[in-house]
Design a protein around this motif. Structure first.
Motif, mmCIF file in Angstrom:
data_model
loop_
_atom_site.group_PDB
_atom_site.id
_atom_site.type_symbol
_atom_site.label_atom_id
_atom_site.label_comp_id
_atom_site.label_asym_id
_atom_site.label_seq_id
_atom_site.Cartn_x
_atom_site.Cartn_y
_atom_site.Cartn_z
ATOM 1 N N ALA A 137 34.528 69.096 -14.458
ATOM 2 C CA ALA A 137 35.740 70.163 -14.505
ATOM 3 C C ALA A 137 35.670 70.974 -13.312
ATOM 4 O O ALA A 137 36.619 71.140 -12.568
ATOM 5 C CB ALA A 137 35.868 70.805 -15.939
ATOM 6 N N ALA A 138 34.464 71.728 -13.174
ATOM 7 C CA ALA A 138 34.309 72.853 -11.973
ATOM 8 C C ALA A 138 34.433 72.050 -10.623
ATOM 9 O O ALA A 138 35.094 72.437 -9.567
ATOM 10 C CB ALA A 138 32.950 73.451 -12.156
ATOM 11 N N GLY A 139 33.914 70.761 -10.470
ATOM 12 C CA GLY A 139 34.267 69.961 -9.412
ATOM 13 C C GLY A 139 35.271 69.483 -9.012
ATOM 14 O O GLY A 139 35.942 69.770 -7.964
ATOM 15 N N ARG A 140 36.387 69.282 -10.115
ATOM 16 C CA ARG A 140 37.620 68.814 -10.058
ATOM 17 C C ARG A 140 38.297 70.140 -9.486
ATOM 18 O O ARG A 140 39.327 70.021 -8.543
ATOM 19 C CB ARG A 140 38.155 68.405 -11.038
ATOM 20 N N VAL A 141 37.944 71.240 -10.090
ATOM 21 C CA VAL A 141 38.758 72.569 -9.880
ATOM 22 C C VAL A 141 38.824 72.835 -8.411
ATOM 23 O O VAL A 141 39.493 72.988 -7.704
ATOM 24 C CB VAL A 141 38.501 73.726 -10.883
ATOM 25 N N ALA A 142 37.418 72.921 -7.723
ATOM 26 C CA ALA A 142 37.053 73.324 -6.513
ATOM 27 C C ALA A 142 37.830 72.016 -5.493
ATOM 28 O O ALA A 142 38.166 72.646 -4.558
ATOM 29 C CB ALA A 142 35.620 73.198 -6.336
ATOM 30 N N THR A 143 37.632 70.866 -6.055
ATOM 31 C CA THR A 143 38.191 69.928 -5.150
ATOM 32 C C THR A 143 39.582 70.000 -4.568
ATOM 33 O O THR A 143 40.085 69.643 -3.696
ATOM 34 C CB THR A 143 37.769 68.403 -5.588
ATOM 35 N N LEU A 144 40.520 70.366 -5.683
ATOM 36 C CA LEU A 144 41.898 70.246 -5.659
ATOM 37 C C LEU A 144 42.496 71.726 -5.076
ATOM 38 O O LEU A 144 43.280 71.618 -4.471
ATOM 39 C CB LEU A 144 42.444 69.911 -7.149
ATOM 40 N N VAL A 146 40.721 73.006 -2.676
ATOM 41 C CA VAL A 146 40.231 72.768 -1.241
ATOM 42 C C VAL A 146 41.539 71.987 -0.733
ATOM 43 O O VAL A 146 42.132 72.196 0.209
ATOM 44 C CB VAL A 146 39.081 72.052 -1.314
ATOM 45 N N ASP A 147 42.001 70.849 -1.462
ATOM 46 C CA ASP A 147 42.825 70.042 -1.143
ATOM 47 C C ASP A 147 44.357 70.616 -1.021
ATOM 48 O O ASP A 147 45.264 70.080 -0.048
ATOM 49 C CB ASP A 147 42.811 68.822 -1.775
ATOM 50 N N ALA A 148 44.755 71.564 -1.852
ATOM 51 C CA ALA A 148 45.695 72.352 -1.968
ATOM 52 C C ALA A 148 45.746 73.641 -1.145
ATOM 53 O O ALA A 148 46.722 74.372 -1.239
ATOM 54 C CB ALA A 148 46.162 72.421 -3.300
ATOM 55 N N ARG A 149 45.022 73.795 -0.355
ATOM 56 C CA ARG A 149 44.710 75.155 0.414
ATOM 57 C C ARG A 149 45.858 75.491 1.164
ATOM 58 O O ARG A 149 46.487 76.679 1.122
ATOM 59 C CB ARG A 149 43.607 74.975 1.279
ATOM 60 N N PHE A 150 46.644 74.534 1.716
ATOM 61 C CA PHE A 150 48.075 75.100 2.450
ATOM 62 C C PHE A 150 48.983 75.570 1.641
ATOM 63 O O PHE A 150 49.696 76.514 1.692
ATOM 64 C CB PHE A 150 48.648 73.994 3.315
ATOM 65 N N SER A 151 49.387 74.726 0.346
ATOM 66 C CA SER A 151 50.172 75.224 -0.679
ATOM 67 C C SER A 151 49.847 76.606 -1.344
ATOM 68 O O SER A 151 50.742 77.248 -1.609
ATOM 69 C CB SER A 151 50.472 73.979 -1.671
ATOM 70 N N ALA A 224 51.997 72.996 8.889
ATOM 71 C CA ALA A 224 50.506 72.334 9.181
ATOM 72 C C ALA A 224 50.046 71.549 8.181
ATOM 73 O O ALA A 224 49.781 70.467 8.470
ATOM 74 C CB ALA A 224 49.890 73.678 9.311
ATOM 75 N N GLY A 225 50.298 71.814 6.901
ATOM 76 C CA GLY A 225 49.868 71.013 5.853
ATOM 77 C C GLY A 225 50.216 69.690 5.828
ATOM 78 O O GLY A 225 49.894 68.635 5.506
ATOM 79 N N GLU A 226 51.616 69.521 6.139
ATOM 80 C CA GLU A 226 52.405 68.463 6.113
ATOM 81 C C GLU A 226 51.935 67.593 7.231
ATOM 82 O O GLU A 226 51.917 66.290 7.024
ATOM 83 C CB GLU A 226 54.116 68.504 5.977
ATOM 84 N N ARG A 227 51.784 67.997 8.345
ATOM 85 C CA ARG A 227 51.228 67.404 9.474
ATOM 86 C C ARG A 227 49.799 66.649 9.377
ATOM 87 O O ARG A 227 49.454 65.498 9.502
ATOM 88 C CB ARG A 227 51.234 68.262 10.620
ATOM 89 N N MET A 228 49.018 67.528 8.556
ATOM 90 C CA MET A 228 47.589 67.067 8.375
ATOM 91 C C MET A 228 47.567 65.998 7.488
ATOM 92 O O MET A 228 46.842 65.014 7.534
ATOM 93 C CB MET A 228 46.704 68.282 7.784
ATOM 94 N N ALA A 229 48.589 65.998 6.181
ATOM 95 C CA ALA A 229 48.760 64.964 5.311
ATOM 96 C C ALA A 229 49.174 63.743 5.688
ATOM 97 O O ALA A 229 48.828 62.719 5.231
ATOM 98 C CB ALA A 229 49.622 65.436 4.227
ATOM 99 N N GLY A 230 50.100 63.961 6.758
ATOM 100 C CA GLY A 230 50.875 62.796 7.208
ATOM 101 C C GLY A 230 49.577 62.078 8.261
ATOM 102 O O GLY A 230 49.891 61.063 8.530
#
Length: 230
Positions: A137-144, A146-151, A224-230
């Protein structure tokens, strides 16, 4: 108009009184957003990933708290920090710290709710991968997170916009004391009632500029987030 010219002169010349008010406003609002982020981001992420009885009710309440009336929050903080209140011995009433507390209470639900929605959407997308990797659970929270940092940065900027434009709560707990707890919004209200329009207009110009800058930053971060995701 003469008032507009005088207001522009105060802004362009860096009037000490105006700069002092703007400085305190930014310190209070940024401090509140930082504290709200430390509370709201982890709470929102955990709420998105952890299933428990009553979770839907918590989400409903959290979403409702996004529209908390500032004067009600101000009254609650005032009663808590007043001499007869449970935290009266701290001596925080009519200080910038009390204003930070009030704004944190207002901003934290916004950040938490936006974080929950963002992380929940990502969890739907990455559930299979993270489950297959046996991440806790803790790893999932941290991972998501980080992945959602722009939002999430956009969520923080939205919280800052709410804090910077707020007047009801901070005028109750701060007292609008000149040179100590006077912010842009409370000063605009006071100076307008006094008829000192140049200072009120000048502060209004600065506040509008800050709001525009915050929205421009949110748009830039999102792109910036959209460009990196693309």
């Amino acid at each position: 108009m003469p008032g507009d010219v005088s207001a522009l002169h105060l802004v362009l010349t860096g009037d000490p009184a105006l700069l002092s008010i703007v400085r305190l406003s930014l310190i209070v609002s940024l401090s509140a957003v930082l504290l709200a982020a430390l509370i709201g981001v982890p709470f929102g992420a955990m709420l998105a990933l952890v299933r428990f009885p009553g979770r839907e009710g918590v989400i409903v309440v959290l979403n409702a708290l996004m529209g908390l009336p500032p004067v009600v929050v101000g009254l609650a903080v005032y009663l808590t920090l007043s001499r007869s209140g449970p935290l009266g011995s701290w001596g925080l009433l009519f200080t910038p710290q009390a204003m930070v507390i009030a704004q944190t209470i207002l901003v934290a639900p916004i950040i938490a709710a936006l974080t929950r929605q963002t992380v929940e959407d990502l969890w739907t997308e990455y559930r299979d991968e993270l489950t297959a990797m046996h991440i806790g659970a803790a790893g999932r929270v941290a991972t998501l997170i980080v992945d959602a940092r722009f939002s999430l940065v956009t969520a923080l900027l939205a919280g800052f916009g709410r804090a910077a434009a707020e007047v009801g709560a901070i005028i109750i707990v701060g007292g609008n004391i000149e040179g100590f707890t006077r912010t842009m919004t409370t000063a605009i209200a006071l100076e307008t009632s006094k008829g000192d329009l140049p200072l009120a207009i000048g502060l209004g110009m600065v506040l509008i500029a800050i709001v525009i800058a915050v929205n421009a930053m949110a748009w830039t971060v999102r792109r910036a987030g959209e460009r990196m995701a693309g």
